[in-house]
Each structure stands twice: as structure tokens, then as C-alpha cells.
Design a protein around this motif. Structure first.
Motif, PDB file in Angstrom:
ATOM      1  N   ASN A  56       0.852  -1.178   0.000  1.00 35.31           N
ATOM      2  CA  ASN A  56       0.000   0.000   0.000  1.00 35.31           C
ATOM      3  C   ASN A  56       0.894   1.236   0.000  1.00 35.31           C
ATOM      4  O   ASN A  56       1.727   1.396   0.892  1.00 35.31           O
ATOM      5  N   HIS A  57       0.694   2.108  -0.990  1.00 32.22           N
ATOM      6  CA  HIS A  57       1.534   3.301  -1.117  1.00 32.22           C
ATOM      7  C   HIS A  57       1.496   4.171   0.137  1.00 32.22           C
ATOM      8  O   HIS A  57       2.536   4.607   0.627  1.00 32.22           O
ATOM      9  N   TYR A  58       0.303   4.445   0.648  1.00 32.88           N
ATOM     10  CA  TYR A  58       0.177   5.365   1.780  1.00 32.88           C
ATOM     11  C   TYR A  58       0.810   4.808   3.044  1.00 32.88           C
ATOM     12  O   TYR A  58       1.506   5.533   3.768  1.00 32.88           O
ATOM     13  N   GLN A  59       0.604   3.540   3.312  1.00 34.93           N
ATOM     14  CA  GLN A  59       1.240   2.939   4.489  1.00 34.93           C
ATOM     15  C   GLN A  59       2.754   2.957   4.334  1.00 34.93           C
ATOM     16  O   GLN A  59       3.473   3.235   5.298  1.00 34.93           O
ATOM     17  N   ALA A  60       3.226   2.653   3.136  1.00 33.00           N
ATOM     18  CA  ALA A  60       4.669   2.662   2.899  1.00 33.00           C
ATOM     19  C   ALA A  60       5.225   4.068   3.096  1.00 33.00           C
ATOM     20  O   ALA A  60       6.213   4.257   3.807  1.00 33.00           O
ATOM     21  N   TYR A  61       4.578   5.050   2.504  1.00 31.64           N
ATOM     22  CA  TYR A  61       5.046   6.439   2.602  1.00 31.64           C
ATOM     23  C   TYR A  61       5.101   6.919   4.051  1.00 31.64           C
ATOM     24  O   TYR A  61       6.103   7.470   4.493  1.00 31.64           O
ATOM     25  N   PHE A  62       4.033   6.700   4.800  1.00 33.77           N
ATOM     26  CA  PHE A  62       3.981   7.211   6.171  1.00 33.77           C
ATOM     27  C   PHE A  62       4.901   6.453   7.128  1.00 33.77           C
ATOM     28  O   PHE A  62       5.133   6.900   8.247  1.00 33.77           O
ATOM     29  N   ASN A  63       5.432   5.325   6.688  1.00 34.57           N
ATOM     30  CA  ASN A  63       6.357   4.567   7.522  1.00 34.57           C
ATOM     31  C   ASN A  63       7.817   4.722   7.118  1.00 34.57           C
ATOM     32  O   ASN A  63       8.692   4.101   7.716  1.00 34.57           O
ATOM     33  N   ILE A  64       8.100   5.544   6.130  1.00 30.47           N
ATOM     34  CA  ILE A  64       9.483   5.847   5.778  1.00 30.47           C
ATOM     35  C   ILE A  64      10.106   6.546   6.986  1.00 30.47           C
ATOM     36  O   ILE A  64       9.514   7.462   7.564  1.00 30.47           O
ATOM     37  N   GLU A  69      10.011  10.917  11.280  1.00 25.06           N
ATOM     38  CA  GLU A  69      10.590  12.010  12.065  1.00 25.06           C
ATOM     39  C   GLU A  69       9.923  13.336  11.712  1.00 25.06           C
ATOM     40  O   GLU A  69       9.541  14.113  12.597  1.00 25.06           O
ATOM     41  N   ALA A  70       9.781  13.607  10.421  1.00 22.87           N
ATOM     42  CA  ALA A  70       9.224  14.893   9.989  1.00 22.87           C
ATOM     43  C   ALA A  70       7.779  15.070  10.460  1.00 22.87           C
ATOM     44  O   ALA A  70       7.413  16.146  10.950  1.00 22.87           O
ATOM     45  N   TYR A  71       6.973  14.041  10.350  1.00 20.91           N
ATOM     46  CA  TYR A  71       5.587  14.150  10.815  1.00 20.91           C
ATOM     47  C   TYR A  71       5.508  14.258  12.341  1.00 20.91           C
ATOM     48  O   TYR A  71       4.682  14.992  12.868  1.00 20.91           O
ATOM     49  N   ALA A  72       6.368  13.529  13.038  1.00 14.39           N
ATOM     50  CA  ALA A  72       6.350  13.568  14.503  1.00 14.39           C
ATOM     51  C   ALA A  72       6.727  14.946  15.037  1.00 14.39           C
ATOM     52  O   ALA A  72       6.234  15.365  16.086  1.00 14.39           O
ATOM     53  N   ALA A  73       7.586  15.663  14.310  1.00  4.48           N
ATOM     54  CA  ALA A  73       8.113  16.932  14.821  1.00  4.48           C
ATOM     55  C   ALA A  73       7.577  18.168  14.105  1.00  4.48           C
ATOM     56  O   ALA A  73       7.910  19.291  14.492  1.00  4.48           O
ATOM     57  N   LEU A  80      14.014  22.130  15.012  1.00  2.00           N
ATOM     58  CA  LEU A  80      15.330  22.143  14.361  1.00  2.00           C
ATOM     59  C   LEU A  80      16.396  22.838  15.196  1.00  2.00           C
ATOM     60  O   LEU A  80      17.589  22.572  15.030  1.00  2.00           O
ATOM     61  N   LYS A  81      15.990  23.695  16.111  1.00  2.00           N
ATOM     62  CA  LYS A  81      16.954  24.375  16.981  1.00  2.00           C
ATOM     63  C   LYS A  81      17.544  23.416  18.012  1.00  2.00           C
ATOM     64  O   LYS A  81      18.663  23.608  18.478  1.00  2.00           O
ATOM     65  N   GLN A  82      16.786  22.398  18.382  1.00  2.00           N
ATOM     66  CA  GLN A  82      17.228  21.460  19.419  1.00  2.00           C
ATOM     67  C   GLN A  82      17.502  20.053  18.881  1.00  2.00           C
ATOM     68  O   GLN A  82      17.982  19.186  19.602  1.00  2.00           O
ATOM     69  N   ARG A  83      17.211  19.825  17.626  1.00  2.00           N
ATOM     70  CA  ARG A  83      17.341  18.495  17.024  1.00  2.00           C
ATOM     71  C   ARG A  83      18.791  18.034  17.026  1.00  2.00           C
ATOM     72  O   ARG A  83      19.695  18.770  16.678  1.00  2.00           O
ATOM     73  N   LYS A  84      18.983  16.775  17.400  1.00  2.00           N
ATOM     74  CA  LYS A  84      20.312  16.172  17.381  1.00  2.00           C
ATOM     75  C   LYS A  84      20.559  15.561  16.003  1.00  2.00           C
ATOM     76  O   LYS A  84      19.624  15.192  15.293  1.00  2.00           O
ATOM     77  N   PHE A  85      21.829  15.447  15.647  1.00  2.00           N
ATOM     78  CA  PHE A  85      22.186  14.847  14.364  1.00  2.00           C
ATOM     79  C   PHE A  85      21.657  13.422  14.262  1.00  2.00           C
ATOM     80  O   PHE A  85      21.652  12.678  15.240  1.00  2.00           O
ATOM     81  N   PHE A  86      21.215  13.080  13.091  1.00  2.00           N
ATOM     82  CA  PHE A  86      20.737  11.733  12.769  1.00  2.00           C
ATOM     83  C   PHE A  86      19.559  11.301  13.663  1.00  2.00           C
ATOM     84  O   PHE A  86      19.427  10.123  13.990  1.00  2.00           O
ATOM     85  N   SER A  87      18.717  12.233  14.002  1.00  2.00           N
ATOM     86  CA  SER A  87      17.552  11.920  14.839  1.00  2.00           C
ATOM     87  C   SER A  87      16.608  10.942  14.159  1.00  2.00           C
ATOM     88  O   SER A  87      15.850  10.239  14.828  1.00  2.00           O
ATOM     89  N   TRP A  88      16.644  10.882  12.858  1.00  2.00           N
ATOM     90  CA  TRP A  88      15.783   9.963  12.122  1.00  2.00           C
ATOM     91  C   TRP A  88      16.104   8.500  12.419  1.00  2.00           C
ATOM     92  O   TRP A  88      15.262   7.632  12.228  1.00  2.00           O
ATOM     93  N   LEU A  89      17.305   8.236  12.938  1.00  2.00           N
ATOM     94  CA  LEU A  89      17.682   6.851  13.257  1.00  2.00           C
ATOM     95  C   LEU A  89      16.789   6.214  14.316  1.00  2.00           C
ATOM     96  O   LEU A  89      16.620   5.000  14.328  1.00  2.00           O
ATOM     97  N   ARG A  90      16.188   7.033  15.183  1.00  2.00           N
ATOM     98  CA  ARG A  90      15.315   6.424  16.210  1.00  2.00           C
ATOM     99  C   ARG A  90      14.040   5.845  15.622  1.00  2.00           C
ATOM    100  O   ARG A  90      13.312   5.136  16.292  1.00  2.00           O
ATOM    101  N   TYR A  91      13.768   6.128  14.362  1.00  2.00           N
ATOM    102  CA  TYR A  91      12.555   5.627  13.715  1.00  2.00           C
ATOM    103  C   TYR A  91      12.797   4.369  12.896  1.00  2.00           C
ATOM    104  O   TYR A  91      11.910   3.908  12.194  1.00  2.00           O
ATOM    105  N   LEU A  92      14.006   3.805  13.006  1.00  2.00           N
ATOM    106  CA  LEU A  92      14.306   2.539  12.316  1.00  2.00           C
ATOM    107  C   LEU A  92      13.480   1.407  12.894  1.00  2.00           C
ATOM    108  O   LEU A  92      13.226   1.321  14.053  1.00  2.00           O
TER     109      LEU A  92
END
Length: 92
Positions: A56-64, A69-73, A80-92
Motif C-alpha cells: 500500500n503506497h500510503y502505508q509505505a510512505y507514512f512509515n518511511i 521524524e518529519a511528521y512527529a516533529a 530544528l533548533k534542538q534536534r540532534k544529528f541523525f535523529s531519524w535513526l530512532r525511527y528505524l
């Protein structure tokens, strides 16, 4: 849509949508962290794996991971002022 260093919008009215702009700025930061090209490669690979998983395209897209990270924040305009580098890794 964020394609470094630009944010592409469907219409001029979206320039005033602070949440949308914040979402796309998060993607710009992700792109910079991965030196741009690898971001697009990982984004596409993640999407394709998820598309196979969910069929399903939508499920796949929203789980990238980058979208998660972008939707959560996106509502936190100071993220972005407080974001740590590679914060997207917590969504693996």
C-alpha cells in the motif's frame, strides 16, 4: 517537497503554512546530514521495502523513517533548533 536546497510548493498559499514549511525543513536537514544523494537513495530503498511489506503506497510512505521524524516533529516549530544529528535513526 524538499529537494536540497529548495522547498517546492504546489501553490503560493502554502508559503504561509508554518507546519508544512517546518516539515520540509526537517527533510532538508536530513538531506544535509546524509550529504544529499545518499538521503534520496535511502529514502527510495526504505519506501520500496515498505511497499513490498505493506502493499500500500500510503502505508509505505507514512512509515518511511524520514517521514516518521518529519511528521512527529512538524508541529514543533523550534524542533530544528534542538534536534540532534541523525535523529531519524530512532525511527528505524
Amino acid at each position: 517537497m524538499a529537494i536540497f536546497p529548495f522547498i517546492l510548493l504546489k501553490n503560493k498559499g502554502q508559503k504561509n503554512d508554518a507546519v508544512l514549511i517546518n516539515h520540509e525543513r526537517i527533510h532538508l536537514r536530513q538531506q544535509l546530514e546524509l550529504l544529499i544523494f545518499p538521503f534520496y537513495l535511502l529514502y527510495l530503498l526504505n519506501y520500496l521495502v515498505l511497499l513490498i511489506k505493506y502493499k500500500n503506497h500510503y502505508q509505505a510512505y507514512f512509515n518511511i523513517i524520514f517521514e516518521k521524524e518529519a511528521y512527529a516533529a512538524q508541529q514543533d516549530l523550534n524542533y530544528l533548533k534542538q534536534r540532534k544529528f541523525f535523529s531519524w535513526l530512532r525511527y528505524l
